[in-house]
Motif scaffolding. Structure first.
Motif, PDB file in Angstrom:
ATOM      1  N   SER A   3      37.191 -24.631  28.019  1.00  0.00           N
ATOM      2  CA  SER A   3      36.364 -23.888  27.067  1.00  0.00           C
ATOM      3  C   SER A   3      37.181 -23.442  25.860  1.00  0.00           C
ATOM      4  O   SER A   3      36.725 -23.519  24.714  1.00  0.00           O
ATOM      5  CB  SER A   3      35.741 -22.666  27.746  1.00  0.00           C
ATOM      6  OG  SER A   3      34.823 -23.052  28.748  1.00  0.00           O
ATOM      7  N   LEU A   4      38.398 -22.985  26.108  1.00  0.00           N
ATOM      8  CA  LEU A   4      39.243 -22.528  25.009  1.00  0.00           C
ATOM      9  C   LEU A   4      39.705 -23.695  24.138  1.00  0.00           C
ATOM     10  O   LEU A   4      39.796 -23.563  22.908  1.00  0.00           O
ATOM     11  CB  LEU A   4      40.440 -21.760  25.561  1.00  0.00           C
ATOM     12  CG  LEU A   4      40.096 -20.446  26.272  1.00  0.00           C
ATOM     13  CD1 LEU A   4      41.332 -19.834  26.908  1.00  0.00           C
ATOM     14  CD2 LEU A   4      39.432 -19.459  25.319  1.00  0.00           C
ATOM     15  N   ARG A   5      39.956 -24.844  24.750  1.00  0.00           N
ATOM     16  CA  ARG A   5      40.351 -26.025  23.953  1.00  0.00           C
ATOM     17  C   ARG A   5      39.204 -26.459  23.042  1.00  0.00           C
ATOM     18  O   ARG A   5      39.441 -26.882  21.901  1.00  0.00           O
ATOM     19  CB  ARG A   5      40.760 -27.181  24.881  1.00  0.00           C
ATOM     20  CG  ARG A   5      42.133 -27.012  25.516  1.00  0.00           C
ATOM     21  CD  ARG A   5      42.658 -28.341  26.043  1.00  0.00           C
ATOM     22  NE  ARG A   5      41.802 -28.924  27.055  1.00  0.00           N
ATOM     23  CZ  ARG A   5      41.873 -28.667  28.354  1.00  0.00           C
ATOM     24  NH1 ARG A   5      42.769 -27.797  28.796  1.00  0.00           N
ATOM     25  NH2 ARG A   5      41.058 -29.250  29.202  1.00  0.00           N
ATOM     26  N   ARG A   6      37.995 -26.377  23.535  1.00  0.00           N
ATOM     27  CA  ARG A   6      36.836 -26.739  22.704  1.00  0.00           C
ATOM     28  C   ARG A   6      36.764 -25.853  21.465  1.00  0.00           C
ATOM     29  O   ARG A   6      36.455 -26.320  20.359  1.00  0.00           O
ATOM     30  CB  ARG A   6      35.547 -26.610  23.506  1.00  0.00           C
ATOM     31  CG  ARG A   6      35.360 -27.656  24.592  1.00  0.00           C
ATOM     32  CD  ARG A   6      34.008 -27.490  25.247  1.00  0.00           C
ATOM     33  NE  ARG A   6      32.930 -27.860  24.341  1.00  0.00           N
ATOM     34  CZ  ARG A   6      31.669 -27.428  24.452  1.00  0.00           C
ATOM     35  NH1 ARG A   6      31.344 -26.593  25.417  1.00  0.00           N
ATOM     36  NH2 ARG A   6      30.746 -27.810  23.608  1.00  0.00           N
ATOM     37  N   LEU A   7      37.029 -24.570  21.640  1.00  0.00           N
ATOM     38  CA  LEU A   7      36.992 -23.643  20.507  1.00  0.00           C
ATOM     39  C   LEU A   7      38.079 -23.967  19.492  1.00  0.00           C
ATOM     40  O   LEU A   7      37.874 -23.870  18.280  1.00  0.00           O
ATOM     41  CB  LEU A   7      37.140 -22.201  20.995  1.00  0.00           C
ATOM     42  CG  LEU A   7      35.957 -21.612  21.758  1.00  0.00           C
ATOM     43  CD1 LEU A   7      36.280 -20.211  22.242  1.00  0.00           C
ATOM     44  CD2 LEU A   7      34.707 -21.591  20.885  1.00  0.00           C
ATOM     45  N   GLU A   8      39.248 -24.358  20.008  1.00  0.00           N
ATOM     46  CA  GLU A   8      40.356 -24.677  19.113  1.00  0.00           C
ATOM     47  C   GLU A   8      40.002 -25.830  18.176  1.00  0.00           C
ATOM     48  O   GLU A   8      40.464 -25.900  17.043  1.00  0.00           O
ATOM     49  CB  GLU A   8      41.609 -25.026  19.920  1.00  0.00           C
ATOM     50  CG  GLU A   8      42.295 -23.829  20.540  1.00  0.00           C
ATOM     51  CD  GLU A   8      42.777 -22.828  19.505  1.00  0.00           C
ATOM     52  OE1 GLU A   8      43.258 -23.259  18.432  1.00  0.00           O
ATOM     53  OE2 GLU A   8      42.643 -21.611  19.748  1.00  0.00           O
ATOM     54  N   GLY A   9      39.167 -26.740  18.663  1.00  0.00           N
ATOM     55  CA  GLY A   9      38.831 -27.914  17.865  1.00  0.00           C
ATOM     56  C   GLY A   9      37.672 -27.713  16.907  1.00  0.00           C
ATOM     57  O   GLY A   9      37.310 -28.641  16.180  1.00  0.00           O
ATOM     58  N   VAL A  40      35.863 -15.244  13.640  1.00  0.00           N
ATOM     59  CA  VAL A  40      34.786 -15.767  14.480  1.00  0.00           C
ATOM     60  C   VAL A  40      35.368 -16.420  15.729  1.00  0.00           C
ATOM     61  O   VAL A  40      34.868 -16.229  16.846  1.00  0.00           O
ATOM     62  CB  VAL A  40      33.921 -16.776  13.693  1.00  0.00           C
ATOM     63  CG1 VAL A  40      32.871 -17.399  14.602  1.00  0.00           C
ATOM     64  CG2 VAL A  40      33.266 -16.101  12.505  1.00  0.00           C
ATOM     65  N   LYS A  41      36.457 -17.177  15.559  1.00  0.00           N
ATOM     66  CA  LYS A  41      37.086 -17.832  16.712  1.00  0.00           C
ATOM     67  C   LYS A  41      37.574 -16.796  17.718  1.00  0.00           C
ATOM     68  O   LYS A  41      37.418 -16.961  18.932  1.00  0.00           O
ATOM     69  CB  LYS A  41      38.234 -18.718  16.253  1.00  0.00           C
ATOM     70  CG  LYS A  41      38.899 -19.506  17.366  1.00  0.00           C
ATOM     71  CD  LYS A  41      39.943 -20.489  16.840  1.00  0.00           C
ATOM     72  CE  LYS A  41      39.293 -21.600  16.048  1.00  0.00           C
ATOM     73  NZ  LYS A  41      40.278 -22.633  15.618  1.00  0.00           N
ATOM     74  N   ALA A  42      38.157 -15.717  17.222  1.00  0.00           N
ATOM     75  CA  ALA A  42      38.638 -14.661  18.114  1.00  0.00           C
ATOM     76  C   ALA A  42      37.482 -14.060  18.904  1.00  0.00           C
ATOM     77  O   ALA A  42      37.613 -13.770  20.103  1.00  0.00           O
ATOM     78  CB  ALA A  42      39.356 -13.584  17.312  1.00  0.00           C
ATOM     79  N   SER A  49      12.841 -28.168  42.825  1.00  0.00           N
ATOM     80  CA  SER A  49      13.229 -28.610  41.490  1.00  0.00           C
ATOM     81  C   SER A  49      14.392 -27.760  40.995  1.00  0.00           C
ATOM     82  O   SER A  49      14.420 -26.544  41.205  1.00  0.00           O
ATOM     83  CB  SER A  49      12.047 -28.479  40.525  1.00  0.00           C
ATOM     84  OG  SER A  49      12.399 -28.938  39.239  1.00  0.00           O
ATOM     85  N   GLY A  50      15.381 -28.403  40.350  1.00  0.00           N
ATOM     86  CA  GLY A  50      16.533 -27.657  39.887  1.00  0.00           C
ATOM     87  C   GLY A  50      17.239 -28.335  38.726  1.00  0.00           C
ATOM     88  O   GLY A  50      16.883 -29.445  38.322  1.00  0.00           O
ATOM     89  N   VAL A  51      18.226 -27.631  38.192  1.00  0.00           N
ATOM     90  CA  VAL A  51      19.056 -28.158  37.109  1.00  0.00           C
ATOM     91  C   VAL A  51      20.516 -27.999  37.523  1.00  0.00           C
ATOM     92  O   VAL A  51      20.919 -26.935  38.001  1.00  0.00           O
ATOM     93  CB  VAL A  51      18.817 -27.405  35.786  1.00  0.00           C
ATOM     94  CG1 VAL A  51      19.748 -27.937  34.694  1.00  0.00           C
ATOM     95  CG2 VAL A  51      17.360 -27.524  35.348  1.00  0.00           C
ATOM     96  N   VAL A  52      21.290 -29.059  37.356  1.00  0.00           N
ATOM     97  CA  VAL A  52      22.732 -29.019  37.576  1.00  0.00           C
ATOM     98  C   VAL A  52      23.402 -29.252  36.227  1.00  0.00           C
ATOM     99  O   VAL A  52      23.180 -30.287  35.590  1.00  0.00           O
ATOM    100  CB  VAL A  52      23.196 -30.081  38.588  1.00  0.00           C
ATOM    101  CG1 VAL A  52      24.718 -30.072  38.716  1.00  0.00           C
ATOM    102  CG2 VAL A  52      22.545 -29.856  39.941  1.00  0.00           C
ATOM    103  N   TYR A  53      24.198 -28.290  35.777  1.00  0.00           N
ATOM    104  CA  TYR A  53      24.892 -28.421  34.499  1.00  0.00           C
ATOM    105  C   TYR A  53      26.312 -28.936  34.710  1.00  0.00           C
ATOM    106  O   TYR A  53      27.053 -28.403  35.531  1.00  0.00           O
ATOM    107  CB  TYR A  53      24.945 -27.076  33.778  1.00  0.00           C
ATOM    108  CG  TYR A  53      23.647 -26.691  33.119  1.00  0.00           C
ATOM    109  CD1 TYR A  53      23.195 -27.361  31.982  1.00  0.00           C
ATOM    110  CD2 TYR A  53      22.870 -25.654  33.620  1.00  0.00           C
ATOM    111  CE1 TYR A  53      21.996 -27.015  31.377  1.00  0.00           C
ATOM    112  CE2 TYR A  53      21.671 -25.290  33.020  1.00  0.00           C
ATOM    113  CZ  TYR A  53      21.248 -25.976  31.897  1.00  0.00           C
ATOM    114  OH  TYR A  53      20.068 -25.635  31.286  1.00  0.00           O
ATOM    115  N   CYS A  54      26.665 -29.973  33.941  1.00  0.00           N
ATOM    116  CA  CYS A  54      28.022 -30.528  33.972  1.00  0.00           C
ATOM    117  C   CYS A  54      28.620 -30.433  32.571  1.00  0.00           C
ATOM    118  O   CYS A  54      27.886 -30.459  31.573  1.00  0.00           O
ATOM    119  CB  CYS A  54      28.005 -31.984  34.424  1.00  0.00           C
ATOM    120  SG  CYS A  54      27.431 -32.220  36.127  1.00  0.00           S
ATOM    121  N   GLY A  55      29.919 -30.371  32.511  1.00  0.00           N
ATOM    122  CA  GLY A  55      30.573 -30.183  31.227  1.00  0.00           C
ATOM    123  C   GLY A  55      30.800 -31.453  30.426  1.00  0.00           C
ATOM    124  O   GLY A  55      31.216 -31.384  29.278  1.00  0.00           O
ATOM    125  N   SER A  56      30.525 -32.620  31.000  1.00  0.00           N
ATOM    126  CA  SER A  56      30.773 -33.870  30.284  1.00  0.00           C
ATOM    127  C   SER A  56      29.695 -34.892  30.622  1.00  0.00           C
ATOM    128  O   SER A  56      28.996 -34.787  31.636  1.00  0.00           O
ATOM    129  CB  SER A  56      32.142 -34.442  30.655  1.00  0.00           C
ATOM    130  OG  SER A  56      32.147 -34.878  32.013  1.00  0.00           O
TER     131      SER A  56
END
Length: 619
Positions: free
Chosen positions: A357-363, A370-372, A247-254
């Motif tokens: 990851s950085l683009r997500r923070l920008e939005g 906090v962003k920094a 049993s396992g978990v695969v994480y995807c970003g979308s």
């Protein structure tokens, strides 16, 4: 509203707490800092407890709630988490209930009646539900034994999973001044802990922080090949195939990534289940139930999945796309091996991931300070992934364990990567990006360094950086540019899908130019090797005597039938570890069965005879 009374009965003792732990949960004693946390709550004092994933945080408030007079109130962020814990408590004979959007009006009324009658030990609610005045008014009419705030890092804007509704929980100090409050989390650095204490008004609370060590986890990371989603998917499929039946978990970003990888795994013969927020809530619940109930299931999910889901036999977590911080990484990797047996955490990462990851923070709307801080968290994660320091050691030191030692089992410890001083290479690459006006992508910058740009124009060959990297091969320059992006010395501008490379933090770039900052890069990216030799009980199954294995499989089959009948995950009946202990001990009486860890009194009464019968059929 209830407060402390001068006629209050004596506080329960730690000895009584240990007796309750053994009677209800079947465990003879507390682990780690559990006893210290429980002692604080039993004495009626506030406490912030930071315990590792799988370290038994819930027991720290569940046991005191059974011993202190009144109703234990638990605030939890996810319905799946509440459902999981409530079902497990019911199996152990604890009177528990949850109030969330999935509970009918009729059931809600019954729950409040039970609470008023004193027929409820623990009540789980969401922070959103608690925000309503009506719920607070009803709770104010009840004597509360304690208030537990689970996943307390959600209160902090400095943490990795900030939830605004958690910010309102500080007022519970005013509404219930005589009730001890316990905040628990598995991932909080020093700054986040300070924010939790301030936001929840726990200024007088004891702060207990256990080690973040997870010695049963074997961690590794491998750099992706740039721009090749198909190769990344193929690598994930190969990794899962090597762990067939686990049993396992695969994480995807979308969401699209979840669907794509899940389908590919299904076509490769894996029982893979896609899970993401784009699905109907009922469909997500159905898929979660499948994952919890089915042996060898692999959940392919977005990175938000899994907080507190206590499936004990997850043997691996694979990040097809890495998360955005070391806190999230450690929490998600911690889904594996919650039973204490050997498990793996494998992360695939590349420059496009850090850019994403950085683009997500920008939005996201947040204060610049906090962003920094969040940007630093992203870079710290990728520095660990691409670094040469023992992975668990790096994470533990990040959380403040300055004396943490190498684990000895991660890929860095097992096969230390060769590093080289790439400071001069970095200076050349940074200068090339600058001379080219920050107007080109990675490949074009590398061609320029090698002096191999196609159809080159005179203005480019006239630059001082033209061909200054010809002494190094193509793959070395790829590694150097990747690493400069991980360190924030270079960044990628999305440019409508055609990323352009530009200089990063000006002060850091100047430090490299001046030779004040050394840049070290791996000679060869680490690769995830074939499965290592396993240790622990799960691995030992392969070498067990045939009769022990037969008993274990018979018990698992019996458990599966009971789980289907009750519509609960199999592990809330008995975990694999407990079934294996039973199979190895082969108890012949109820008394002998009751002495096995994990077999509490309620489960002995409920399942004891059936377990003995299942053992006899395998004899």
């Amino acid at each position: 509203m209830f407060a402390d009374s001068t006629l209050a009965p004596p506080q329960p003792t730690l000895a009584e707490a240990r007796a309750t732990l053994e009677r209800v949960w079947g465990h003879p004693d507390f682990r780690g800092l559990q006893a210290a946390v429980v002692a604080e709550v039993l004495a009626g004092r506030d406490v912030l407890a930071v315990l590792p994933t799988g370290g038994g945080k819930s027991v720290c408030y569940q046991v005191p709630a059974l011993l202190r007079p009144g109703l234990g109130l638990v605030i939890s962020p996810l319905i799946a988490l509440m459902t999981d814990q409530v079902e497990a408590l019911k199996q152990q004979g604890v009177r528990a209930a949850r109030l969330d959007s999935g509970v009918s009006l009729e059931d809600r009324s019954a729950i409040w009646r039970a609470a008023r009658a004193g027929d409820l030990d623990l009540l789980y609610v969401s922070p959103e539900g608690l925000a309503s005045g009506a719920m607070l008014d009803r709770l104010a009419e009840l004597p509360l034994s304690l208030i537990a705030i689970d996943e307390a890092h959600c209160v902090s804007q400095w943490g990795h999973d900030f939830r605004p509704d958690y910010r309102t929980l500080g007022r519970l100090a005013e509404v219930f001044p005589g009730t001890p409050r316990i905040a628990v989390t598995a991932t909080a650095d020093a700054r986040t802990r300070e924010d939790i204490v301030r936001s929840l008004r726990l200024e007088g609370a004891e702060v207990l922080v256990d080690s973040f060590a997870r010695p049963n986890l074997q961690l590794s990371a491998v750099r992706k090949e740039s721009g090749s989603r198909a190769k990344t998917d193929a690598a994930v499929i190969a990794l899962v195939r090597e762990r067939r039946g686990k049993s396992g978990v695969v994480y995807c970003g979308s969401r699209d990534g979840c669907e794509r990888v899940a389908q590919a795994l299904q076509e490769a013969g894996t029982n893979a289940i896609a899970y993401h927020a784009g699905m109907d809530a009922r469909e997500r619940d159905r898929r979660l139930e499948r994952f919890l109930a089915e042996d060898g299931a692999v959940m392919v999910a977005t990175i938000a999945f899994g907080m507190g889901v206590d499936k004990a036999d997850v043997r691996f977590v694979i990040h097809a796309d890495p998360p955005g911080s070391l806190e999230t990484y450690w929490q998600e990797i911690g889904r594996a091996g919650r039973d204490g047996e050997t498990a793996e955490g494998i992360t695939l990462y590349g420059p496009s991931d850090i850019a994403w990851s950085l683009r997500r923070l920008e939005g996201r709307p947040m204060a610049e300070e906090v962003k920094a801080a969040q940007v630093r968290k992203v870079r710290q994660l990728f520095a660990m992934l691409d670094g040469a320091v023992c992975r668990p050691q790096a994470v533990r030191r990040y959380f403040g364990e300055a004396e943490a030692q190498p684990c000895g089992v991660c890929d860095i410890c097992q096969d230390p990567p060769a590093m080289f001083d790439a400071t001069v290479h970095a200076q050349k690459a940074l200068a090339a990006v600058q001379r080219l006006g920050e107007r080109f992508g990675r490949g074009r910058v590398i061609d320029h360094l090698l002096g191999k740009t196609r159809d080159v124009q005179p203005w480019e060959t006239a630059l001082s950086t033209w061909g200054i990297g010809a002494e190094a091969p193509l793959h070395t320059w790829r590694d150097v540019l990747d690493h400069l992006m991980f360190e924030g010395l270079l960044v990628e501008d999305p440019n409508e899908g055609k990323p352009l490379v530009r200089l990063g933090d000006p002060s850091a770039v100047r430090a490299v130019y001046r030779g004040e900052r050394t840049v070290e890069v791996r000679l060869t990216p680490a690769r995830v090797s074939a499965p290592r030799a396993r240790t622990g009980r799960n691995a030992a199954l392969e070498t067990l005597d045939a009769d022990v294995r037969a008993r274990f499989e018979a018990l698992r089959a019996w458990r599966r039938e009971r789980a289907v009948e009750q519509r609960v995950p199999p592990y809330v009946i008995f975990q694999d570890r407990t079934l294996l202990e039973i199979a190895m001990a082969e108890p012949g009486t109820l008394d002998a069965l009751g002495h096995i860890p994990g077999v509490g009194q309620t489960k002995l009464d409920r399942y004891g005879k059936a377990v003995l019968a299942a053992l006899s059929t395998a004899a």
